[in-house]
Design a protein around this motif. Structure first.
Motif, mmCIF file in Angstrom:
data_model
loop_
_atom_site.group_PDB
_atom_site.id
_atom_site.type_symbol
_atom_site.label_atom_id
_atom_site.label_comp_id
_atom_site.label_asym_id
_atom_site.label_seq_id
_atom_site.Cartn_x
_atom_site.Cartn_y
_atom_site.Cartn_z
ATOM 1 N N LEU A 9 0.815 -1.208 0.000
ATOM 2 C CA LEU A 9 0.000 0.000 0.000
ATOM 3 C C LEU A 9 0.853 1.264 0.000
ATOM 4 O O LEU A 9 0.403 2.322 -0.457
ATOM 5 C CB LEU A 9 -0.936 0.011 1.213
ATOM 6 N N ALA A 10 2.071 1.164 0.505
ATOM 7 C CA ALA A 10 2.974 2.315 0.516
ATOM 8 C C ALA A 10 3.768 2.448 -0.774
ATOM 9 O O ALA A 10 4.475 3.451 -0.960
ATOM 10 C CB ALA A 10 3.933 2.207 1.700
ATOM 11 N N ASP A 11 3.664 1.498 -1.672
ATOM 12 C CA ASP A 11 4.519 1.431 -2.861
ATOM 13 C C ASP A 11 3.654 1.407 -4.115
ATOM 14 O O ASP A 11 3.126 0.355 -4.501
ATOM 15 C CB ASP A 11 5.390 0.170 -2.770
ATOM 16 N N ASP A 12 3.516 2.536 -4.784
ATOM 17 C CA ASP A 12 2.635 2.614 -5.951
ATOM 18 C C ASP A 12 3.067 1.671 -7.076
ATOM 19 O O ASP A 12 2.221 1.125 -7.791
ATOM 20 C CB ASP A 12 2.576 4.055 -6.472
ATOM 21 N N ARG A 13 4.351 1.462 -7.256
ATOM 22 C CA ARG A 13 4.786 0.556 -8.326
ATOM 23 C C ARG A 13 4.403 -0.881 -8.013
ATOM 24 O O ARG A 13 4.016 -1.644 -8.906
ATOM 25 C CB ARG A 13 6.294 0.681 -8.554
ATOM 26 N N GLY A 46 5.110 12.285 0.145
ATOM 27 C CA GLY A 46 6.399 11.840 0.640
ATOM 28 C C GLY A 46 6.898 12.882 1.621
ATOM 29 O O GLY A 46 7.499 13.887 1.229
ATOM 30 N N LEU A 47 6.600 12.683 2.903
ATOM 31 C CA LEU A 47 6.947 13.677 3.914
ATOM 32 C C LEU A 47 8.401 13.499 4.331
ATOM 33 O O LEU A 47 8.777 12.446 4.848
ATOM 34 C CB LEU A 47 6.031 13.540 5.130
ATOM 35 N N ASP A 99 -6.678 -0.316 9.283
ATOM 36 C CA ASP A 99 -7.784 0.607 9.034
ATOM 37 C C ASP A 99 -7.304 1.664 8.043
ATOM 38 O O ASP A 99 -6.318 2.369 8.303
ATOM 39 C CB ASP A 99 -8.196 1.257 10.357
ATOM 40 N N PRO A 100 -7.951 1.801 6.880
ATOM 41 C CA PRO A 100 -7.457 2.759 5.880
ATOM 42 C C PRO A 100 -7.397 4.192 6.397
ATOM 43 O O PRO A 100 -6.561 4.972 5.940
ATOM 44 C CB PRO A 100 -8.451 2.620 4.720
ATOM 45 N N ASN A 131 -0.775 7.219 9.631
ATOM 46 C CA ASN A 131 -0.064 7.147 10.909
ATOM 47 C C ASN A 131 1.186 6.277 10.817
ATOM 48 O O ASN A 131 2.010 6.279 11.741
ATOM 49 C CB ASN A 131 -0.982 6.608 12.008
ATOM 50 N N GLU A 132 1.311 5.526 9.737
ATOM 51 C CA GLU A 132 2.484 4.689 9.522
ATOM 52 C C GLU A 132 3.580 5.500 8.831
ATOM 53 O O GLU A 132 3.372 6.060 7.758
ATOM 54 C CB GLU A 132 2.118 3.474 8.649
ATOM 55 N N ARG A 133 4.754 5.564 9.443
ATOM 56 C CA ARG A 133 5.857 6.339 8.845
ATOM 57 C C ARG A 133 6.195 5.821 7.456
ATOM 58 O O ARG A 133 6.536 6.597 6.557
ATOM 59 C CB ARG A 133 7.089 6.295 9.767
ATOM 60 N N LEU A 134 6.083 4.521 7.242
ATOM 61 C CA LEU A 134 6.336 3.948 5.926
ATOM 62 C C LEU A 134 5.461 4.609 4.865
ATOM 63 O O LEU A 134 5.929 4.933 3.761
ATOM 64 C CB LEU A 134 6.072 2.438 5.964
ATOM 65 N N VAL A 135 4.204 4.832 5.192
ATOM 66 C CA VAL A 135 3.264 5.456 4.264
ATOM 67 C C VAL A 135 3.587 6.931 4.088
ATOM 68 O O VAL A 135 3.615 7.457 2.968
ATOM 69 C CB VAL A 135 1.816 5.252 4.754
ATOM 70 N N ARG A 136 3.830 7.633 5.182
ATOM 71 C CA ARG A 136 4.124 9.067 5.084
ATOM 72 C C ARG A 136 5.385 9.321 4.255
ATOM 73 O O ARG A 136 5.448 10.272 3.477
ATOM 74 C CB ARG A 136 4.297 9.684 6.475
ATOM 75 N N ALA A 137 6.405 8.486 4.446
ATOM 76 C CA ALA A 137 7.665 8.691 3.733
ATOM 77 C C ALA A 137 7.517 8.456 2.241
ATOM 78 O O ALA A 137 8.116 9.163 1.428
ATOM 79 C CB ALA A 137 8.739 7.770 4.315
ATOM 80 N N ALA A 138 6.716 7.441 1.865
ATOM 81 C CA ALA A 138 6.569 7.096 0.450
ATOM 82 C C ALA A 138 5.569 7.987 -0.272
ATOM 83 O O ALA A 138 5.703 8.244 -1.467
ATOM 84 C CB ALA A 138 6.154 5.635 0.320
ATOM 85 N N GLY A 139 4.533 8.444 0.433
ATOM 86 C CA GLY A 139 3.528 9.302 -0.189
ATOM 87 C C GLY A 139 2.741 8.642 -1.289
ATOM 88 O O GLY A 139 2.647 9.178 -2.401
ATOM 89 N N PRO A 140 2.153 7.442 -1.055
ATOM 90 C CA PRO A 140 1.348 6.816 -2.113
ATOM 91 C C PRO A 140 0.267 7.781 -2.591
ATOM 92 O O PRO A 140 -0.380 8.467 -1.796
ATOM 93 C CB PRO A 140 0.764 5.577 -1.431
#
Length: 382
Positions: free
Chosen positions: A126-130, A191-192, A240-241, A246-255
């Protein structure tokens, strides 16, 4: 406990402050929210509740998609993308499982039917668009492509982003950074950077009253419905979507579907940049492109949510689906926790609202109706 309101409004926009204070007064003591409005590129409302500031950042969930479709509009405007070409012209692998006839115009209008996969995604995917795009290329669509329009809440950015990557050689997030965020100084990040982490405030889950919980329970769906698949609820260990940012993995990647981190200033500034420009910068979009973006491309019963859907060129057609008092051609996008950004080109209005706690019953928070109406009325009076 009365919420303290901070910030400024321009002359003529006092009613917007009154509405903002009225809804904040009825919220929990820990409520946090921001509101920003531009008219013809000039900031006229800049408000926030006590305990935070205008630079505080929140997850804006699907409101992120405003940045996605602005990138698409810019690339269409300069000839890099052609809306009526088939998606497979840019991305041949997308042809699998009967998707080969879909045009880019239909893809951005949420008509692909590839709202998720049969088995769901991991958090890392979910954090990786590719990674999402690779999985989705092989997925059989959940309705015949082009036959309906429906929400693709966690994947539309990956689908569109893969087309952008194939056409430009750069990730959509990179194009957004270079052509939109940096030039206009927008506080909306795909991508924060780690250095900005102290400004971020984690999304808080909904806190329904007992009566509201009864209504939510009545709306609950099984794990294999289209809605559950689109929100990845059927996946093993699903998050929960609403809490994904709240996941740093998601914030860093910016899907690109739902991973944006922003302030209200960032959301409003995105739409001001699109239609009016800001400061010394000209608007990103020409008049013909603005008309194309806001023109209704698809509308009807959403097979995912069961409600009414209406889309322009990727953006929600907000005058059709949410706020009928806005001008024809208004466009924007809301997020599951309550954030909203939109533009009404006819009045010059650009609007952004964020909140920390998820609003009941989800989607753009209910207070936005009164806030947008007050801001629109004041903009017309100018």
């Amino acid at each position: 406990m009365t919420q303290e309101i901070h910030g400024t409004v321009a002359d003529g926009f006092e009613a917007v402050r009154e509405e903002f204070a009225a809804f904040a007064a009825g919220e929990r003591p820990d409520h946090e929210s921001q509101l920003c409005v531009h008219v013809h590129g000039r900031s006229v409302v800049d408000l926030w509740t006590g305990g935070i500031g205008p630079h505080t950042l929140y997850g804006v969930h699907e409101a992120t998609q405003g940045a996605v479709f602005l990138v698409v509009a810019v690339l269409v405007q300069d000839g890099t993308l052609e809306l009526d070409r088939k998606v497979t012209y840019y991305w041949p692998e997308f042809a699998a499982e009967g998707k080969g006839g879909l045009t880019l115009r239909d893809l951005v209008a949420h008509r692909a039917g590839v709202v998720g996969t049969d088995t769901g995604f991991t958090l890392a995917e979910l954090a990786d668009d590719r990674a999402l795009a690779e999985r989705l290329a092989d997925q059989r669509p959940f309705w015949r492509p082009g036959a309906a329009c429906g929400s693709h809440p966690l994947v539309i950015g990956a689908l569109v982003g893969e087309v952008v990557r194939r056409a430009t050689g750069h990730r959509l997030q990179e194009v957004y950074e270079d052509r939109v965020r940096m030039p206009y100084g927008l506080d909306l990040h795909l991508g924060l950077p780690a250095a900005q982490e102290p400004r971020f405030r984690a999304t808080q889950p909904m806190a329904p009253t007992p009566a509201q919980q009864v209504r939510l329970d009545a709306l609950a769906t099984g794990p294999h419905t289209l809605e559950s698949i689109a929100l990845n609820r059927h996946a093993d260990g699903a998050v929960d979507p609403a809490l994904l940012p709240n996941e740093r993995l998601v914030r860093a990647a910016g899907p690109a579907s739902a991973g944006g981190i922003a302030s209200a200033r960032g959301l409003a500034g995105l739409y001001a940049a699109a239609i009016s420009g800001t400061g010394e910068h000209e608007p990103l979009l020409k008049a013909d492109t603005i008309a194309e973006v806001g023109q209704l491309h698809a509308a009807g019963l959403d097979p995912v949510t069961g409600g009414h859907a209406a889309y322009g060129l990727g953006f929600e057609a907000v005058a059709d689906v949410r706020y009928r008092f806005l001008g024809a051609g208004a466009f924007g996008h809301g997020g599951v926790a309550g954030a909203l950004g939109l533009a009404d080109p006819r009045s010059g209005l650009a609007y952004g609202c964020t909140r920390r706690r998820c609003a009941f019953p989800g989607g753009p928070a209910p207070e936005n109706e009164r806030l947008v109406r007050a801001a629109h009325r004041a903009a017309l009076a100018l």
